[in-house]
Design a protein around this motif. Structure first.
Motif, PDB file in Angstrom:
ATOM      1  N   VAL A   1       0.937  -1.354   0.001  1.00  0.00           N
ATOM      2  CA  VAL A   1       0.149  -0.215   0.066  1.00  0.00           C
ATOM      3  C   VAL A   1       0.997   1.238   0.119  1.00  0.00           C
ATOM      4  O   VAL A   1       1.636   1.368   0.955  1.00  0.00           O
ATOM      5  N   ARG A   2       0.664   2.072  -1.018  1.00  0.00           N
ATOM      6  CA  ARG A   2       1.257   3.366  -0.945  1.00  0.00           C
ATOM      7  C   ARG A   2       0.485   4.656  -0.159  1.00  0.00           C
ATOM      8  O   ARG A   2      -0.808   4.546  -0.320  1.00  0.00           O
ATOM      9  N   LEU A  57      -4.675  10.732  -4.497  1.00  0.00           N
ATOM     10  CA  LEU A  57      -5.251   9.426  -4.425  1.00  0.00           C
ATOM     11  C   LEU A  57      -5.217   9.001  -6.202  1.00  0.00           C
ATOM     12  O   LEU A  57      -5.176   8.007  -6.439  1.00  0.00           O
ATOM     13  N   ALA A  60      -1.604   7.045  -4.977  1.00  0.00           N
ATOM     14  CA  ALA A  60      -1.584   6.314  -3.745  1.00  0.00           C
ATOM     15  C   ALA A  60      -2.638   5.413  -3.415  1.00  0.00           C
ATOM     16  O   ALA A  60      -3.986   5.990  -3.876  1.00  0.00           O
ATOM     17  N   GLU A  61      -2.788   4.510  -2.724  1.00  0.00           N
ATOM     18  CA  GLU A  61      -4.023   3.909  -2.357  1.00  0.00           C
ATOM     19  C   GLU A  61      -4.553   4.361  -0.998  1.00  0.00           C
ATOM     20  O   GLU A  61      -5.905   4.281  -0.680  1.00  0.00           O
ATOM     21  N   ALA A  62      -3.821   4.968  -0.129  1.00  0.00           N
ATOM     22  CA  ALA A  62      -4.490   5.535   1.246  1.00  0.00           C
ATOM     23  C   ALA A  62      -3.621   7.124   1.266  1.00  0.00           C
ATOM     24  O   ALA A  62      -2.668   7.269   0.977  1.00  0.00           O
ATOM     25  N   GLY A 142     -12.951   5.543  -3.985  1.00  0.00           N
ATOM     26  CA  GLY A 142     -12.523   4.911  -5.321  1.00  0.00           C
ATOM     27  C   GLY A 142     -13.563   3.633  -5.512  1.00  0.00           C
ATOM     28  O   GLY A 142     -14.464   3.431  -4.851  1.00  0.00           O
ATOM     29  N   ALA A 146     -11.777   0.761  -2.749  1.00  0.00           N
ATOM     30  CA  ALA A 146     -10.243   0.075  -2.877  1.00  0.00           C
ATOM     31  C   ALA A 146      -9.204   0.972  -2.303  1.00  0.00           C
ATOM     32  O   ALA A 146      -8.169   0.816  -1.891  1.00  0.00           O
ATOM     33  N   GLN A 147      -9.938   2.463  -2.277  1.00  0.00           N
ATOM     34  CA  GLN A 147      -8.902   3.509  -1.619  1.00  0.00           C
ATOM     35  C   GLN A 147      -9.427   4.043  -0.275  1.00  0.00           C
ATOM     36  O   GLN A 147     -10.561   3.651  -0.130  1.00  0.00           O
ATOM     37  N   ARG A 174      -5.342  -3.568   5.095  1.00  0.00           N
ATOM     38  CA  ARG A 174      -5.331  -3.427   3.722  1.00  0.00           C
ATOM     39  C   ARG A 174      -4.204  -3.764   3.213  1.00  0.00           C
ATOM     40  O   ARG A 174      -4.175  -4.394   1.936  1.00  0.00           O
TER      41      ARG A 174
END
Lengths: 452, 452
Positions: A1-2, A57, A60-62, A142, A146-147, A174
C-alpha cells in the motif's frame, strides 16, 4: 500500500508553524514498511484540499489527512472529504453528546461551533476521540472502496494517539503483506562523520554483498543527540528482523568501541544510568553553557536519584565566590578542572562536571569562538580538563559542549583513558554533512590541578 | 505569481528530518505577498521529483526546489530539472574551478563526485554559491519561459542566503506587482487565548468593517514565546503599510495594556533591556526548571551586562546550603520567595528570580503537576511569590514557568502591581487552541517573608 500525507492548515503554508506532524507520521509508516513517496501541505481552502486529495489519490491507495478538524469555519477537511466521496455530511447526535460531555466534565459549556466536529461524511467510519474533541474519520474512496482517506486532528498528541490506535492497524489490514520493517538507531559521539563512515565501511560492503534482506545502514547527524547510525531491515516476521539487527549491532559495536554510547537513548539518560548503577551523585558548574547542561539532566526521568544541582557562574567573580576558584583566566583547562572540583565539594556530590568556553561571536581571553574546556572531578583523583573545538553558531557551540561534557563523564565512568578523548572541528565544505563534525585525536586532554 | 515549494530528500519522507526549510521559505514568500498554495515533499528519486515538478507547474507559475544538489549519486534535482526542461546537463568548468578552490582553501582535496555539483541544465542560469559548494539554478520552463523552477541547496543557511539574494528578487521581477505585504507580531503574556480574543474583538470588528486594505489580525499561540498577534497589511507601498500597522498597533496597545510585552522580541530580551536600562543585575535560583531559566538568559545577546549567574537547587538540601532556606516544604510560596532572596544575596545581584514547582508526572508535597511558585526579590522590599497553574507535559510546564517568571519580573520593573498577576490553566478542550492557555485573575499573588 502506498500512502501519502496531506497536512492541512494555512498556518503551515505561511510558515508560521513547522509541519512536524508529517515527519512523525512518515516515521511511523516507514517503521511498518509502508511506502510514502509524497507529502503535501495545503491551506484551509476547500477547493485546494480537494485538489490535493485528488492528486494524492491518483498516486497512492491511502491518504492520511492531518488538521482541519477543529470547530471553526476555517476547518474544512470534513467538507472536502465528503465532496471527494460524493456524499453529504451528517451530524452524529451521539458524537455531539460525547463532545458536550467533554466540555461539561471540564466545567465548561460547549459552543455551537463545536457541534461541527460531529459532522460525518455518509459512509465514513468514525475514529472515536479520546484526548480532544475532534473524532477522526476513515473514508472509503474509489471503486469498491479500494482506496481510503483518513482524517486526523492537527494537535500532535491527539493525532499520534489516533494514528497508532486506528490508522496503522487499518493500513496493516489493507496491506495484507506480512513483511515488517524494523529499525534500530545506534548513537555515537567522539568520531567525525567522515571518520565514522571509514570505520563502518567494512560493514557497508559486507551488507551490500549480502544483497536484499540484509540490513541497511543510514547516517544521521543530529548535533546534540550525537551522530546516529540507523539500521533497518525488512523481513517476513518481526523475530527474524530483530535477530538480523542483533547480529549487525554486534558487528558495529566491535568496530565502534566506546564511541557507541547507546541504542535509541539520549546521552544524559546513559550518563544518569551509569551514575545510578554506581550510586554516585552529580553536581554541575557551568559558565558559557549557562544552565543548559543542568536543564538536560533535569529533563531525564528519575534525575532526582543522581543529580543534586548546579551553579551557573556566568560572571567571573561567581567562579571565585561560589566555587572557590583563584583569580585568573576563566577560559582555561585549569579553570574548568577547578570549577568541577568546586561544584563537587560545595554541592556535596560524588562527581563534579564543568564547562567553560567561548560561544562567540567575539573571542575571549585570546580564545576563538568554539573553544571549550570541560572539567571533571571524581572522588578518587585530581580533577581533569579536556579542551575541545566546536563548530557552529553560539547555540550550537553550547549544545555540543554539553554533549561533549556528558560524554567525557560517560567514558570516565566506563574506565576509558585519555586516549579516547577527541577534538571537535568543522571538516568538510560538502553539502549535507550534519552540524557535528568531529575528529578523533589521540590526546587533547590536560590534567590540571584542582583549583584550591 | 503563484509559487509552490518542492522539498527533495528521502530523509524527509522517512521522517528522519523535519522539513523546516519549507516553512522558512513560505514565511519569506508570505512576507513579500506571494501566494503559496501547496508544498510537496518528495524523495531522492528522479521520476518522482519530475512528477512533483509537473504537478506543481500545473498549478503555479514558479516552483522552488530545495535539496538534492549534493555531490552524491542520490542527489538528483539537477537531473530532474534538465528532464523537465527537455535539455541536457553540461558540466561548467568555471563552476568546477570554484568548487575546487573552496576545497583548496580549507586544505582539502575535492573528490571527483563534487564535480557533479557543476552540472547545469542547458539554458539554466546559475546562482553562484557563496557559503557551500552547490550552486543554485534558475530554470526557465513552459512556453517562452513563462514559468520558472529554482533549485536551492538543502543546507538551511545556504538555502536562505540564495533565496534572499537571488530567488526573491527574481520572483519580484516576474510578479511585477507593486504591492507589498508587511507583517508585525505583537507578543503577549498573561491573558488566555479566549480572553485575548475577547479583548481584541472590537478591533477585529472595526477592521472587518473597514474592508479590504485594512490590516488583518491572526492569533498564534506558541508556548514559551507567548501568545502572538500577527498584524498583516497589503499596500501599494511600504510606507503606507507601516503607517497602517503603526495605527493598528497603537489601538491594540491601548486594549492590551501590560499584557503586550514586545513587538517581535522574546521575553528574555525585553527583561534584559529593562534591567540594563535601570543598571540592575539579576541572579536566578531554580528548582524544577533546572537551569532552563538561566540558559534562556545566557542565550540573549549582551546578557553579561545584567545576568550574573544562578543556582540549580534540584536537591532540597541545596536550597538550604546554597540559598539559606530554612527546613520545610520546598514547593511553596514561602520557599520561592526565600530562594529569590537567597539568590539575590548570595550571588550579590540587585534582583533575585526563582522557580519551584511540580513538573510531573507525580504530585509533590501535595501539589498536582503544573503547580509552580515564582519568587522575586528586589532591593527595596520584601521578596514576594506568585502561584501559577501551568498546563501540559513536564517539558511544557517547565517552559511556561520560565516565561511566567520572566513576565513577573518584567511587570514589577514596569511598576505594575499585584492585580496584573495571573493564574495559568488549561481552559478549553477545543482542538487547535495553542498550548499556553491563561486566565487573568485579579490576585493570586502572595507576599511571603524572605527565608532567613
Amino acid at each position: 500500500v502506498r500512502v501519502e500525507i496531506v497536512a492541512v492548515g494555512t498556518e503551515l503554508l505561511l510558515g508560521q508553524i513547522v509541519d512536524t506532524n508529517s515527519a512523525w507520521i512518515a516515521e511511523q509508516l516507514a517503521a511498518v514498511g509502508l511506502d510514502c513517496h509524497f507529502q503535501t501541505r495545503v491551506g484551509d481552502n476547500i477547493g485546494r484540499i480537494r485538489q490535493a486529495l485528488e492528486v494524492a489519490l491518483g498516486r497512492a491507495e491511502a491518504v492520511i489527512c492531518c488538521g482541519g478538524l477543529g470547530p471553526t469555519q476555517d476547518d474544512l477537511t470534513r467538507e472536502a472529504l465528503a465532496e471527494a466521496m460524493g456524499v453529504e455530511l451528517r451530524r452524529d447526535p451521539g458524537l455531539v453528546a460525547v463532545i458536550e460531555e467533554m466540555f461539561t466534565r471540564r466545567g465548561r459549556t460547549m459552543s455551537a461551533n463545536n457541534a461541527r466536529q460531529a459532522d460525518v461524511p455518509v459512509g465514513a467510519e468514525v475514529i472515536p476521540q479520546r484526548l480532544g474533541t475532534a473524532p477522526g474519520l476513515i473514508c472509503p474512496l474509489g471503486a469498491n472502496g479500494a482506496q481510503v482517506a483518513y482524517a486526523l486532528p492537527g494537535v500532535p498528541h491527539e493525532m499520534q494517539e489516533m494514528l497508532t490506535r486506528a490508522v496503522l492497524p487499518d493500513l496493516a489490514r489493507r496491506a495484507g503483506e506480512p513483511a515488517v520493517i524494523v529499525s534500530r538507531t545506534l548513537r555515537t559521539w567522539g568520531l567525525g562523520e567522515s571518520q565514522l563512515a571509514e570505520v563502518v565501511a567494512p560493514r557497508l560492503e559486507a551488507l551490500d554483498a549480502a544483497g536484499p534482506g540484509a540490513p541497511t545502514i543510514a547516517f544521521l547527524a543530529s548535533g546534540i543527540e550525537g551522530i546516529k547510525l540507523r539500521l533497518t531491515v525488512k523481513s517476513p516476521d518481526a523475530g527474524r528482523a530483530e535477530a538480523a539487527l542483533d547480529l549487525e549491532e554486534a558487528e558495529l559495536r566491535r568496530l565502534l568501541g566506546p564511541a557507541l554510547f547507546s541504542v535509541d537513548q539520549p546521552m544524559e539518560a546513559v550518563v544518569g544510568g551509569l551514575l545510578a548503577e554506581r550510586g554516585l551523585t552529580l553536581a554541575t558548574a557551568e559558565s558559557f553553557t549557562g544552565g543548559l547542561l543542568a536543564s538536560r539532566l533535569v529533563a531525564t526521568p528519575g534525575a532526582s536519584a543522581w543529580f543534586v544541582g548546579g551553579v551557573v557562574t556566568y560572571a567571573s567573580r561567581l567562579k571565585q565566590s561560589l566555587l572557590g576558584l583563584p583569580e585568573g583566566p576563566v577560559v582555561s583547562a585549569a579553570a574548568a578542572a577547578a570549577m568541577a572540583e568546586g561544584a563537587r565539594r560545595r554541592l556535596e556530590a560524588a562527581v563534579g562536571l564543568a564547562t567553560t568556553g567561548v560561544a562567540g561571536p567575539d573571542p575571549q581571553e585570546g580564545h576563538p569562538p568554539g573553544t571549550a574546556f570541560l572539567g571533571l572531578a571524581l572522588a578518587d583523583g585530581p580533577a581533569e580538563a579536556v579542551a575541545v573545538r566546536l563548530p557552529g553558531d553560539r547555540e550550537q557551540v553550547r549544545q555540543l559542549a554539553v554533549i561533549s561534557a556528558l560524554d567525557l563523564l560517560r567514558r570516565r565512568l566506563l574506565g576509558h583513558d585519555h586516549h579516547s578523548i577527541w577534538v571537535v572541528g568543522d571538516d568538510s565544505p560538502a553539502q549535507g554533512s550534519g552540524p557535528a563534525v568531529l575528529h578523533a585525536n589521540g590526546g587533547g586532554s590536560t590534567t590540571a590541578p584542582s583549583g584550591r
